[in-house]
Scaffold this motif. Structure first.
Motif, PDB file in Angstrom:
ATOM      1  N   HIS A  10     -15.044  -2.902  -8.998  1.00 61.89           N
ATOM      2  CA  HIS A  10     -14.419  -2.490  -7.736  1.00 61.89           C
ATOM      3  C   HIS A  10     -13.726  -3.673  -7.063  1.00 61.89           C
ATOM      4  O   HIS A  10     -12.640  -3.519  -6.498  1.00 61.89           O
ATOM      5  CB  HIS A  10     -15.451  -1.857  -6.802  1.00 61.89           C
ATOM      6  N   ALA A  14      -9.711  -3.772  -6.312  1.00 61.04           N
ATOM      7  CA  ALA A  14      -9.183  -4.047  -4.970  1.00 61.04           C
ATOM      8  C   ALA A  14      -8.214  -5.224  -5.006  1.00 61.04           C
ATOM      9  O   ALA A  14      -7.128  -5.176  -4.401  1.00 61.04           O
ATOM     10  CB  ALA A  14     -10.331  -4.321  -4.007  1.00 61.04           C
ATOM     11  N   ILE A  17      -4.946  -4.096  -6.540  1.00 61.90           N
ATOM     12  CA  ILE A  17      -4.154  -3.292  -5.599  1.00 61.90           C
ATOM     13  C   ILE A  17      -3.452  -4.199  -4.591  1.00 61.90           C
ATOM     14  O   ILE A  17      -2.283  -3.996  -4.273  1.00 61.90           O
ATOM     15  CB  ILE A  17      -5.038  -2.247  -4.886  1.00 61.90           C
ATOM     16  N   GLU A  26      -0.130   2.582   2.784  1.00 62.87           N
ATOM     17  CA  GLU A  26      -0.697   3.746   2.108  1.00 62.87           C
ATOM     18  C   GLU A  26      -1.919   3.386   1.263  1.00 62.87           C
ATOM     19  O   GLU A  26      -2.705   4.245   0.904  1.00 62.87           O
ATOM     20  CB  GLU A  26       0.357   4.426   1.229  1.00 62.87           C
ATOM     21  N   ARG A  27      -2.079   2.112   0.940  1.00 58.57           N
ATOM     22  CA  ARG A  27      -3.187   1.661   0.086  1.00 58.57           C
ATOM     23  C   ARG A  27      -4.395   1.154   0.875  1.00 58.57           C
ATOM     24  O   ARG A  27      -5.401   0.788   0.274  1.00 58.57           O
ATOM     25  CB  ARG A  27      -2.711   0.547  -0.859  1.00 58.57           C
ATOM     26  N   ASP A  30      -7.608   3.014   0.048  1.00 58.46           N
ATOM     27  CA  ASP A  30      -8.112   2.655  -1.282  1.00 58.46           C
ATOM     28  C   ASP A  30      -8.774   1.284  -1.268  1.00 58.46           C
ATOM     29  O   ASP A  30      -9.840   1.084  -1.852  1.00 58.46           O
ATOM     30  CB  ASP A  30      -6.979   2.649  -2.309  1.00 58.46           C
ATOM     31  N   PHE A  33     -12.126   1.440   0.412  1.00 54.39           N
ATOM     32  CA  PHE A  33     -13.104   2.081  -0.483  1.00 54.39           C
ATOM     33  C   PHE A  33     -13.592   1.105  -1.553  1.00 54.39           C
ATOM     34  O   PHE A  33     -14.799   0.959  -1.767  1.00 54.39           O
ATOM     35  CB  PHE A  33     -12.497   3.323  -1.135  1.00 54.39           C
ATOM     36  N   HIS A  34     -12.661   0.468  -2.242  1.00 54.75           N
ATOM     37  CA  HIS A  34     -13.056  -0.410  -3.347  1.00 54.75           C
ATOM     38  C   HIS A  34     -13.823  -1.638  -2.853  1.00 54.75           C
ATOM     39  O   HIS A  34     -14.793  -2.061  -3.500  1.00 54.75           O
ATOM     40  CB  HIS A  34     -11.846  -0.809  -4.193  1.00 54.75           C
ATOM     41  N   TYR A  47      -9.854  -3.769   5.982  1.00 53.45           N
ATOM     42  CA  TYR A  47      -9.029  -2.639   5.572  1.00 53.45           C
ATOM     43  C   TYR A  47      -9.431  -1.338   6.256  1.00 53.45           C
ATOM     44  O   TYR A  47      -8.585  -0.449   6.412  1.00 53.45           O
ATOM     45  CB  TYR A  47      -9.003  -2.517   4.050  1.00 53.45           C
TER      46      TYR A  47
END
Length: 180
Positions: A10, A14, A17, A26-27, A30, A33-34, A47
């Motif tokens: 994870h 991240a 990304i 938009e990320r 994500d 989460f990661h 984030y």
């Protein structure tokens, strides 16, 4: 071993990304989460805040409330006297206010006010009182609204915050306009 490996994966996802989509709003979800799965609290909170602000700007109010709630929870677990908690409670209260959940908004503002009083931070106490006074005015509770706005002016004067004083006097102008 499996849990450790998942955390590492994870973290790598991240980081990938972040490299592939630098500053891509938009990320943010994500990434939050990661980083949360990687148990990287600092990056998770970073984030979550960005995702909450993005959701709030794009009128995704339910998501914004969820992100703010998770962010507040994470910060409270680490340090109950963190000034950012009050800031995020005020933002969360503003989202509740925007979508007409005035009782929830009032609870959030009052909780933020209690936290600010415990920190003895005049600026934050002023911000909380101003938001609470504004909300009470919208709800038609004029006597309590006036009290909170008066306290906000005093707090901003003690904090030497000219912007806060100006905003509060603007709220008082609306208050007097509504009173005729």
């Amino acid at each position: 071993q499996l849990r450790t490996r998942l955390r590492e994966l994870h973290q790598q996802i991240a980081e990938a990304i972040e490299k592939l989509y630098p500053n891509s709003e938009e990320r943010f979800v994500d990434l939050a989460f990661h980083y949360e799965q990687a148990e990287n609290t600092k990056s998770t909170n970073k984030y979550l805040e960005k995702a909450a602000r993005f959701a709030q700007r794009n009128f995704q109010n339910r998501q914004a409330l969820q992100f703010y709630q998770k962010l507040i929870h994470n910060l409270v677990e680490r340090d109950k006297k963190n000034k950012k908690i009050v800031k995020f409670q005020l933002r969360k209260g503003a989202v509740h206010e925007l979508i007409g959940q005035w009782e929830e908004s009032e609870q959030e503002y009052r909780s933020a006010l209690d936290r600010a009083k415990n920190m003895n931070d005049w600026y934050l106490i002023g911000r909380c009182n101003r938001r609470l006074g504004q909300l009470l005015m919208l709800r038609g509770n004029y006597p309590d609204a006036k009290k909170h706005l008066d306290v906000a002016v005093t707090c901003f004067e003690l904090a030497n915050d000219q912007v806060g004083i100006a905003k509060t006097y603007g709220n008082m102008g609306n208050f007097f306009f509504r009173q005729g």
